[in-house]
Design an enzyme around this catalytic site. Structure first.
Site, PDB file in Angstrom:
ATOM      1  N   ASP A  82       0.837  -1.197   0.000  1.00 62.45           N
ATOM      2  CA  ASP A  82       0.000   0.000   0.000  1.00 62.45           C
ATOM      3  C   ASP A  82       0.883   1.263   0.000  1.00 62.45           C
ATOM      4  OD1 ASP A  82      -2.453   1.317   0.134  1.00 62.45           O
ATOM      5  OD2 ASP A  82      -2.610   1.172   2.321  1.00 62.45           O
ATOM      6  N   HIS A  83       0.488   2.286  -0.739  1.00 63.33           N
ATOM      7  CA  HIS A  83       1.147   3.603  -0.729  1.00 63.33           C
ATOM      8  C   HIS A  83       2.685   3.580  -0.763  1.00 63.33           C
ATOM      9  CE1 HIS A  83      -2.471   6.028  -0.238  1.00 63.33           C
ATOM     10  NE2 HIS A  83      -2.901   5.131   0.626  1.00 63.33           N
ATOM     11  N   ASP A 104       2.411   5.414  -5.122  1.00 59.70           N
ATOM     12  CA  ASP A 104       1.615   6.625  -4.907  1.00 59.70           C
ATOM     13  C   ASP A 104       2.461   7.847  -5.250  1.00 59.70           C
ATOM     14  OD1 ASP A 104       0.057   8.729  -4.167  1.00 59.70           O
ATOM     15  OD2 ASP A 104      -0.289   8.073  -2.099  1.00 59.70           O
ATOM     16  N   GLU A 141      -1.983   6.475  -8.425  1.00 57.27           N
ATOM     17  CA  GLU A 141      -2.990   7.391  -7.870  1.00 57.27           C
ATOM     18  C   GLU A 141      -2.904   8.734  -8.570  1.00 57.27           C
ATOM     19  OE1 GLU A 141      -3.698   7.485  -3.642  1.00 57.27           O
ATOM     20  OE2 GLU A 141      -4.067   9.642  -3.610  1.00 57.27           O
ATOM     21  N   HIS A 231      -9.595   4.730  -1.916  1.00 56.82           N
ATOM     22  CA  HIS A 231      -8.914   4.736  -0.615  1.00 56.82           C
ATOM     23  C   HIS A 231      -9.837   5.406   0.402  1.00 56.82           C
ATOM     24  CE1 HIS A 231      -4.644   3.581  -1.567  1.00 56.82           C
ATOM     25  NE2 HIS A 231      -5.247   3.514  -2.737  1.00 56.82           N
ATOM     26  N   ILE A 275      -9.675  -0.509   3.195  1.00 52.60           N
ATOM     27  CA  ILE A 275     -10.238  -0.394   4.545  1.00 52.60           C
ATOM     28  C   ILE A 275      -9.185  -0.738   5.595  1.00 52.60           C
ATOM     29  CG2 ILE A 275     -11.975  -1.321   6.147  1.00 52.60           C
ATOM     30  CD1 ILE A 275     -13.729  -1.882   3.634  1.00 52.60           C
ATOM     31  N   THR A 277      -9.097   1.682   8.911  1.00 56.81           N
ATOM     32  CA  THR A 277      -9.641   2.276  10.133  1.00 56.81           C
ATOM     33  C   THR A 277     -10.750   1.436  10.786  1.00 56.81           C
ATOM     34  OG1 THR A 277      -9.059   4.474   9.362  1.00 56.81           O
ATOM     35  CG2 THR A 277     -10.802   4.351  11.014  1.00 56.81           C
TER      36      THR A 277
HETATM   37  P1  13P Z   1      -9.371   4.111   5.910  1.00 56.35           P
HETATM   38  O1  13P Z   1      -8.545   4.992   6.795  1.00 56.35           O
HETATM   39  O2  13P Z   1     -10.668   4.768   5.541  1.00 56.35           O
HETATM   40  O3  13P Z   1      -9.602   2.757   6.471  1.00 56.35           O
HETATM   41  O4  13P Z   1      -8.569   3.932   4.529  1.00 56.35           O
HETATM   42  C1  13P Z   1      -7.500   3.019   4.415  1.00 56.35           C
HETATM   43  C2  13P Z   1      -6.719   3.198   3.148  1.00 56.35           C
HETATM   44  O5  13P Z   1      -7.093   3.888   2.214  1.00 56.35           O
HETATM   45  C3  13P Z   1      -5.443   2.462   3.075  1.00 56.35           C
HETATM   46  O6  13P Z   1      -4.723   2.743   1.905  1.00 56.35           O
HETATM   47  O1  G3H Z   2      -3.359   4.478   3.846  1.00 58.09           O
HETATM   48  C1  G3H Z   2      -3.203   4.462   5.064  1.00 58.09           C
HETATM   49  C2  G3H Z   2      -3.433   3.209   5.812  1.00 58.09           C
HETATM   50  O2  G3H Z   2      -4.517   3.390   6.679  1.00 58.09           O
HETATM   51  C3  G3H Z   2      -2.171   2.777   6.515  1.00 58.09           C
HETATM   52  O3  G3H Z   2      -1.938   3.512   7.659  1.00 58.09           O
HETATM   53  O4  G3H Z   2       0.474   4.145   7.539  1.00 58.09           O
HETATM   54  O5  G3H Z   2      -0.731   4.058   9.746  1.00 58.09           O
HETATM   55  O6  G3H Z   2      -0.179   1.954   8.511  1.00 58.09           O
HETATM   56  P1  G3H Z   2      -0.504   3.422   8.414  1.00 58.09           P
HETATM   57 ZN    ZN Z   3      -4.858   4.752   1.173  1.00 58.27          ZN
HETATM   58 NA    NA Z   4      -3.040   0.618  -2.154  1.00 56.11          NA
END
Ligand code: 13P
Ligand code: G3H
Ligand code: ZN
Ligand code: NA
Length: 328
Positions: A82-83, A104, A141, A231, A275, A277
């Site tokens: 992710d990211h 990203d 993105e 996201h 998802i 949070t």
């Molecule tokens: P939330 O903070 O809404 O769960 O989003 C998570 C997210 O986009 C991780 O890349």
């Molecule tokens: O995109 C953000 C995700 O919720 C990941 O969050 O960087 O605190 O692990 P984090």
């Molecule tokens: Zn995200």
């Molecule tokens: Na991602």
């Protein structure tokens, strides 16, 4: 089995459903996701952020995901990064065995400063070139995630732009999205359509129009063959907020993205729904509740088991709502 993201998203597009992509940091989240997927027969996307790698360590995350694949061999699993903040980060993840990476490039490598179009294309194109050579999928993105209410990215210390953004940055432009896909060759595209990361997305109870569905439709019409990614898609369950606050927590009034609106987005090309949070809230609520009710208990397995249950129920609900149940 470990599969590429492209495989799952192509199937999701063909059969018009969406896939939740849950963030993982620990054993309990991993088990919750897999047990839910096993129960409803859903394919899985698990994703690890930079924060997750810092917390658990990349090898632990990798082996945890591989362990999930070993225990549930009948479920297709995407191991997604992710990211990613730079091509180097993505390259390292591919070396570790991830089957999908996000570059990203909407933000500079500090993960905070909004980047211009040419920078974004440059880094994303670089990642697509080496990732595709290894059979690894790439998510890009375009547009910066942030609140349309305040212009803020939404997370204090997480992923997101610093400072206040204006509407032209906070909403993905359909023409620019089309150009970006052509210039980079990404498999999936994260778009900014009114969501933000974290628990504080909307300060008032949503009345049915928090997502810019009109914008999703315009983007999907322009690039119908690109899988769209949302996201910041947590729904911030009010029942878990209430449990957290009832048992000693102190979270302010806040709302997330209603599940029905995500389902509407899925009708118009959204295939991956990120998802994190919601699982954080559920596990914190479960621990607070257990601790308050069982003050003499000190075996961590007792309260951690409650977090698995709480997170599993949310995962099941999302697999069912998004139509991925029954698709494994
Ligand atoms: P939330 O903070 O809404 O769960 O989003 C998570 C997210 O986009 C991780 O890349
Ligand atoms: O995109 C953000 C995700 O919720 C990941 O969050 O960087 O605190 O692990 P984090
Ligand atoms: Zn995200
Ligand atoms: Na991602």
């Amino acid at each position: 089995a470990l599969v590429s993201m492209r495989q799952l998203l192509d199937h999701a597009a063909e059969y018009s459903y969406g896939l939740p992509a849950f963030n993982v940091n620990n054993l309990e989240q991993m088990r919750a996701i897999m047990e839910a997927a096993d129960k409803v027969d859903a394919p899985v996307i698990v994703q690890a952020s930079a924060g997750a790698r810092k917390y658990a360590g990349a090898p632990f995350l990798r082996h945890m995901i591989l362990a999930a694949i070993e225990e549930f061999p009948h479920i297709p699993v995407v191991m997604h990064q992710d990211h990613g903040t730079s091509p180097d980060v993505c390259q390292r993840s591919i070396q570790l065995g991830f089957s999908s990476v996000m570059m990203d490039g909407s933000l500079k490598s500090d993960g905070k400063t909004p980047a211009d179009y040419d920078y974004n294309v440059g880094v994303t194109r670089t990642v697509v070139n080496f990732a595709h050579a290894c059979g690894v999928s790439v998510e890009g993105e375009i547009g910066c995630l942030g609140s349309l209410e305040t212009g803020m990215a939404g997370e204090e210390d997480g992923v997101g732009a610093e400072g206040v953004l204006d509407h032209s940055q906070l909403l993905t432009d359909p023409e620019e999205a089309a150009r970006f896909v052509k210039d980079t060759g990404v498999d999936a595209l994260a778009i900014a359509i009114g969501t933000s990361h974290g628990a504080y997305k909307f300060s008032k109870k949503p009345t049915g129009d928090v997502l810019r569905i009109d914008r999703i439709k315009e983007i999907h019409a322009r690039i119908p063959n690109t899988h769209l990614v949302m996201h910041g898609s947590s729904s911030v369950p009010q029942e878990w907020l209430q449990i957290i606050n009832q048992y000693g927590g102190d979270l302010g009034e806040t709302y997330g993205v209603p599940v029905e609106e995500i389902v509407e987005g899925i009708k118009h090309g959204v295939r991956k729904v990120n998802i994190d949070t919601d699982l954080r809230l559920a596990s914190t609520g479960a621990i607070r509740q257990f601790m308050a009710k069982n003050p003499a208990e000190f075996d961590p397995r007792k309260y951690l088991a409650k977090t698995i249950e709480a997170m599993r129920d949310i995962c099941i609900a999302r697999y069912e709502a998004f139509g991925s149940a029954g698709q494994a």
